[in-house]
Design an enzyme around this catalytic site. Structure first.
Site, PDB file in Angstrom:
ATOM      1  N   CYS A 265       0.726  -1.342  -0.164  1.00 21.13           N
ATOM      2  CA  CYS A 265      -0.286  -0.148  -0.177  1.00 21.13           C
ATOM      3  C   CYS A 265       0.927   1.463  -0.128  1.00 21.13           C
ATOM      4  O   CYS A 265       0.245   2.067  -0.405  1.00 21.13           O
ATOM      5  CB  CYS A 265      -1.369  -0.002   1.366  1.00 21.13           C
ATOM      6  N   HIS A 574      -1.726   0.338   7.414  1.00 21.14           N
ATOM      7  CA  HIS A 574      -1.811   1.275   6.389  1.00 21.14           C
ATOM      8  C   HIS A 574      -2.696   2.149   5.546  1.00 21.14           C
ATOM      9  O   HIS A 574      -2.887   3.647   6.148  1.00 21.14           O
ATOM     10  CB  HIS A 574      -3.520   0.734   5.706  1.00 21.14           C
TER      11      HIS A 574
END
Length: 606
Positions: A265, A574
């Protein structure tokens, strides 16, 4: 007189009533299908192995062994045929046109046609195939059994005539027994079948020189991408009006999610910020980096060119940048593997490698590569001696600005490196003058308190460009006899880049590392004039005037277009990002892309 050549008679082959691949009554083959057999012959390892001019010691321990006695196939019938063929070629026997039958030529033509047929089936069902090409592919005749017209019963093609028969119903076996023909080819798998052996023949020479060669040629034709050198073009007013009048903008073109391929990510958010960067977009979509002309190994510029092609291909499903990830691992060893990485570290490393992949790049501050034309600026550091007032200035290149934050009272252990990117825009604030947002002359105490505790983007920039006092033994003044003197150091932006990136340092290092969870307010429009070297000079000149104001330089106005956020703690988390595309905001979370509002962007913890 028999129409068969001597090597055909030695195999017990009988006369065929029709010549190879020429029967108009057969529905299986077109009369004028292009064949690659007309290509100039290429020297192969087998040509060298069977060269009659080889010296005896070429064959090692058996110097008396003749090259014609070497066997490269497991079938004695095929080996005998190839032996007779080589002798015929060595003797330069002239064969009439009616006798010009050759097993290898027929085999190559059938392999070529089989590959073309299966390729045409895929192209007919492809969404990218044009109507003209689809019509051309439809003109290829349907392969089917010459006896029962069944196209689905494992078709085989006789290499001695134009007969195509089905295997499951035994028509090809009946034909070969009746005509005394020896070899046939499986149309789907392109393998050679010997009727005398009753088995398939796996011949290394034919596989290398025919099947593999034709397959490579077919794949190269499929993947061929014509790219020309980039040339500059300035449209006239007539060209621009024609473009505006006749162009249509496809919906959602340029919006595509990126698959998470295992803790990637951090890479996806930076790539999305690159994709929606207007200067990078204009550079790569105008083919200013041509991969076919690039000789760099694991070139990230080539990968960016491919990434833009994929994003603007019109496809809606998420794209997995596997080749970019592989090139990144090979060129950025410190980021290789599936461990979680820092987005800002990848941002700087990616820019350095993009710079290295650009043609004509240099290490000077005046480098004209796309990275420096987009992100590069200059920081000026002024050290002022408090005794004599001497000012020493140094210049440092920058690709972004790292800003320190002030922690909130309640700290949470987390880690984040995030980037807020802005770019210049043609839209500017109306009016010739704007008031300085600090307003420090009117209320010095308020400014000092906000300088220490404030957590807006402007507060961070004020702290970044505010003079700081150096230690007693940190500065040696040349005008004071090279003695250590008290001094102050102040940073300012000497030259602003077209795209300005900020890193908000949410690290706090103490007994343990933690993440500063403070909310940072940032505007949509940002005037960088107060933080430039020229702006600081104007501020010092007007410091005695309580109603001081500063002329706004439109070239210092920036408009927000991308925000990257980190969610989580120091050991896990994240990344997501917001980006503006055609006036609308989108949220990118790996493969998931949703529309959002500007308020959600400004409320996020960048």
């Amino acid at each position: 007189m028999s129409s068969l050549s001597p090597h055909q008679q030695s195999l017990g082959l009988t006369d065929s009533p029709v010549s190879s691949l020429s029967s108009p009554s057969s529905p299986s083959f077109p009369d004028t299908f292009p064949s690659s057999s007309n290509r100039p012959p290429q020297t192969t390892v087998y040509d060298i192995l069977h060269n009659p001019n080889n010296p005896p010691e070429f064959y090692g321990e058996h110097p008396k062994e003749h090259p014609s006695s070497l066997v490269t196939s497991g079938c004695t019938h095929l080996a005998q045929f190839k032996k007779q063929r080589r002798r015929t070629l060595e003797d330069e026997v002239v064969i009439d046109d009616d006798d010009r039958w050759d097993l290898l030529t027929s085999y190559r033509s059938l392999v070529h046609y089989s590959l073309a047929w299966h390729k045409s089936r895929k192209q007919l069902h492809s969404n990218t195939t044009t109507d003209r090409k689809r019509k051309q592919y439809k003109e290829l005749p349907l392969p089917q059994c010459s006896t029962c017209l069944d196209p689905l019963s494992r078709l085989h093609v006789c290499l001695h005539c134009v007969y195509m028969g089905c295997w499951r119903k035994g028509h090809i076996q009946d034909h070969m027994r009746e005509k005394h023909h020896v070899f046939a080819m499986d149309f789907n798998h392109r393998t050679l079948y010997c009727n005398e052996c009753g088995d398939y023949v796996y011949d290394n020479e034919l596989t290398d020189t025919i099947v593999r060669q034709e397959t490579i040629q077919s794949e190269s034709r499929r993947r061929k991408r014509v790219r020309t050198a980039n040339t500059s073009w300035e449209p006239t007013s007539q060209d621009m009006s024609a473009i505006v009048k006749n162009s249509t903008v496809p919906s959602c073109r340029g919006i595509r999610g990126l698959c998470n391929m295992g803790n990637t990510c951090f890479m996806n958010v930076i790539l999305q910020s690159f994709i929606h960067n207007p200067l990078l977009k204009a550079y790569f979509l105008s083919d200013q980096h041509n991969p076919s002309r690039c000789n760099n190994k694991f070139c990230l510029c080539c990968e960016m060119d491919n990434l833009y092609a994929q994003v603007y291909s019109g496809k809606k499903e998420p794209y997995g940048p596997c080749t970019f990830l592989h090139s990144m691992w090979m060129s950025l060893k410190e980021l290789a593997g599936y461990a979680q990485q820092d987005a800002h570290e990848f941002f700087i490393s990616a820019l350095n490698n993009l710079h290295a992949g650009c043609e004509g790049h240099s290490l000077s501050t005046n480098c004209t590569c796309i990275v420096h034309r987009t992100f590069a600026g200059l920081l000026q550091s002024n050290v002022t001696c408090l005794k004599c007032g001497n000012v020493t200035s140094t210049m440092d290149p920058m690709l972004d600005i790292s800003l320190s934050l002030r922690p909130v009272e309640k700290k949470k252990k987390s880690l984040s490196n995030n980037k807020v990117a802005g770019t210049t825009t043609a839209t500017s604030t109306t009016g010739g003058n704007i008031a300085q947002h600090t307003n420090n002359s009117n209320n010095p105490a308020s400014f000092t308190r906000r300088l220490k505790q404030g957590n807006s983007l402007m507060d961070c920039l004020d702290r970044y460009t505010h003079p700081e006092k150096l230690g007693q033994n940190e500065y040696s003044c040349s005008k004071c006899g090279n003695t250590f003197q008290e001094a102050t150091k102040q940073l300012s932006v000497k030259r602003l880049p077209p795209v300005l990136s900020f890193q908000l340092k949410r690290f706090e290092h103490g007994i343990s590392a933690s993440k500063i969870e403070a909310k940072i307010k940032f505007p949509v429009e940002l005037d960088m004039t107060p933080y430039t070297t020229h702006g600081k000079q104007l501020k010092s000149k007007n410091s005695s005037n309580s109603s001081s104001s500063m002329n706004m330089d439109i070239s210092n106005q920036y408009t927000l277009f991308a925000v990257i956020n980190h969610h989580g703690k120091i050991d896990s988390g994240h990344y997501t990002m917001f980006s503006k595309h055609r006036g609308e905001w989108f949220k990118f979370e790996d493969h998931n892309v949703t529309t959002t509002f500007q308020k959600d962007v400004l409320d996020s913890k960048a």
